[in-house]
Design an enzyme around this catalytic site. Structure first.
Site, PDB file in Angstrom:
ATOM      1  N   ASP A 165       4.857   4.951   2.157  1.00 20.72           N
ATOM      2  CA  ASP A 165       5.143   6.315   2.636  1.00 20.72           C
ATOM      3  C   ASP A 165       5.843   6.272   3.979  1.00 20.72           C
ATOM      4  OD1 ASP A 165       4.121   7.587   0.492  1.00 20.72           O
ATOM      5  OD2 ASP A 165       2.214   8.158   1.421  1.00 20.72           O
ATOM      6  N   SER A 190       0.827  -1.205   0.000  1.00 19.60           N
ATOM      7  CA  SER A 190       0.000   0.000   0.000  1.00 19.60           C
ATOM      8  C   SER A 190       0.857   1.249   0.000  1.00 19.60           C
ATOM      9  CB  SER A 190      -0.898   0.002   1.226  1.00 19.60           C
ATOM     10  OG  SER A 190      -0.098   0.127   2.394  1.00 19.60           O
ATOM     11  N   LYS A 191       0.274   2.306  -0.506  1.00 16.30           N
ATOM     12  CA  LYS A 191       0.975   3.578  -0.563  1.00 16.30           C
ATOM     13  C   LYS A 191       1.250   4.064   0.855  1.00 16.30           C
ATOM     14  CE  LYS A 191       0.515   8.224  -2.106  1.00 16.30           C
ATOM     15  NZ  LYS A 191       0.798   8.569  -0.742  1.00 16.30           N
ATOM     16  N   ARG A 192       0.286   3.840   1.723  1.00 16.99           N
ATOM     17  CA  ARG A 192       0.447   4.308   3.104  1.00 16.99           C
ATOM     18  C   ARG A 192       1.681   3.681   3.750  1.00 16.99           C
ATOM     19  NH1 ARG A 192      -3.933   2.682   6.634  1.00 16.99           N
ATOM     20  NH2 ARG A 192      -2.353   2.297   8.205  1.00 16.99           N
TER      21      ARG A 192
END
Ligand code: GLU
Length: 512
Positions: A270, A265-267
């Site tokens: 990040d 996931s991008k989260r």
């Protein structure tokens, strides 16, 4: 007869292309090339509400960057054009109508509110996640429950409708997947998917199957998240009489978060500070910019190499593969079933491997570009030397300037811990004597001479060469570690080294 290999990558232009999408495109490309087949790109933009400005250009640029060459696409054209579903709108309806005619699909006139009402009612009665299916359709307003006359009247009056697939009651639908073997779905668990929307646009399912058929696609290679759609597609091929030419399916394993928990996931990325996009992407609505592998300094060949290994391996020890080698080695049989854990350190390792294998001349060009961006002045000749000295030690081109800062400017500060341990009088004596030796040196000066002179200096003072090495490095670079010291001294030259020795001797305090 062997079927001609025609594969497609079919992204929806709904935002930046995730690296999982790049991997899907890459696997398709490798299969196409290996089999002298055709690589097609089709833009699946039937859901206009999700269309994002710039996404198509982004997809094009990302694929070009990694070196995936398209044979047919909206930008290259081809015998099956157009390759944008929004431009093919007129094609789909007749297939939806044929399905209705044959009793495999039906008109549904319910409004969204009516279905929501029904859903609430069913939920209140204890049904979890109610679906428009073989049971509930009998309680709704559609051509299965309304009389023929009523349906005709509604259609003639131009009342809005959708066309839904009539999922057979109690049937097992088997999908053959090249990676997973036979996968069986129970029809009562499937809902009557909308095929044609009230605005006349097809949904993903109808457009996807019709286009794969019309474009003579031989293999559908896509992410695992599409496996639940596969039985719908199999039914459509069957109902439309296309079973004989149905493509073969291969659903690719998911790319997982580094801890193995869930889809990458991008989260999560990040939090760990790595990109999920090949190129930097700015969301046009929120004006939010997301990092990209290209901008972080990864080489496109690295992107290909580490992505291909997320879900596939050659079955040998080999890890470094060029695109040509992959075209030779890649087969669907070697794609794994289970999710592949993403590991950014592996990606960095690959970048380092590719970087150090590159010719100095090429690296020097990249370094010069980077230096220009950062307003560091550097000649071509010096750039070539810098890359030769440092390339074994760094991961990204931009590291030449940070890791090798001491090659561009004299240190102003010194590693205090090392100074505290090493900066003693014998070292200072060696440095002063070495400076004189350098000044007096005539003729060519290289790493070998630099070492020779230092050796002679320590010998004449009766000090062990090894005991001063780190101190000499500290004086010249400000740090206790770095590239080969003698190469560094040769690069800096006798005069600059002399100056640096003076500065350090004047600024560092001798320890007892
Ligand atoms: N448009 C779908 C996507 O965005 C394509 C899925 C498929 O390949 O069938 O991934």
């Amino acid at each position: 007869m062997e079927r001609k290999v025609r594969v497609r990558f079919a992204p929806s232009p709904t935002g930046g292309l995730h690296i999982g999408g790049v991997r899907t495109a890459l696997y398709n490309y490798l299969i196409a090339k290996r089999n002298n087949g055709t690589m097609i790109l089709r833009i699946e933009d039937t859901d206009q509400t999700r269309y994002v400005e710039g996404a198509e250009e982004y997809i094009k640029e990302a694929l070009e960057w990694v070196g995936i060459k398209l044979d047919e696409s909206p930008w290259h054209g081809g015998a099956f054009a157009p390759y944008r579903q929004s431009e093919r709108k007129h094609l789909y309806k007749e297939y939806a109508l044929k399905l209705v005619e044959d009793g495999n699909a039906y008109y549904a006139f319910d409004t969204e509110e009516e279905w929501n009402e029904k859903r609430k009612e069913l939920e209140a009665a204890g049904i979890v996640a109610p679906q428009y299916n073989g049971i509930t359709r009998l309680q709704m307003k559609n051509s299965l429950t309304l009389g023929e006359e009523e349906v005709k009247r509604k259609l003639a009056a131009g009342e809005p409708y959708v066309i839904r697939l009539k999922i057979p009651k109690k049937e097992e639908i088997s999908v053959h997947d090249l990676i997973r073997g036979w996968v069986t779905f129970h029809s009562p668990l499937l809902d009557d998917k909308v095929l044609l929307k009230s605005d006349g646009m097809p949904t993903y399912h109808l457009a996807n199957v019709v286009d794969d058929y019309l474009m003579q696609i031989s293999h559908v290679i896509r992410g695992e998240e599409w496996l639940p759609s596969a039985p719908i597609h199999v039914l459509l091929y069957q109902f439309l009489g296309w079973k004989e030419v149905m493509p073969q399916f291969a659903h690719l394993p998911l790319i997982m978060n580094p801890d193995g928990n869930g889809k990458l996931s991008k989260r999560y990325a990040d939090q760990l500070g790595f990109p999920v996009f090949p190129l930097q992407w700015t969301n046009p609505e929120k004006q939010e910019t997301m990092m990209g592998y290209r901008e972080e300094g990864y080489f496109p060949e690295v992107m290909v190499n580490f992505l291909v290994l997320l879900g596939w391996n050659a079955g040998t020890e080999q890890e470094i593969f060029s695109m040509e080698q992959l075209i030779e080695a890649f087969t669907i049989e070697k794609i794994g079933k289970s999710g592949a854990k993403f590991d950014i350190n592996k990606a960095k390792w690959f970048n380092h491997q590719y970087l150090k294998a590159k010719p100095n001349e090429e690296l020097a060009t990249y370094l010069l570009e980077e230096a220009k961006k950062q307003q560091v002045s550097l000649s071509k000749e010096k750039a070539e030397k810098v890359v030769a000295i440092l390339k074994e030690r760094i991961t990204f081109v931009k590291d030449f300037l940070t890791e090798g800062k001491y090659l561009f400017e004299a240190p102003q500060t010194f590693d205090e811990q090392i100074a505290g341990k090493k900066w003693n009088q014998p070292l200072v004596d060696v440095l002063n004597a070495y400076k004189s030796a350098l000044q007096n040196h005539e003729g060519a000066f290289d790493a070998h001479t630099a070492k020779d002179l230092l050796n002679k200096t320590t010998d004449s003072l009766g000090i062990k060469f090894g005991s001063v090495m780190q101190g000499v490095r500290l004086a010249i670079t400000g740090s206790g570690t770095g590239a080969d010291l003698m190469e560094t001294i040769a690069y800096l030259g006798t005069e600059e080294v002399g100056k640096r020795i003076d500065f350090s001797v004047n600024n560092l305090k001798v320890v007892a």
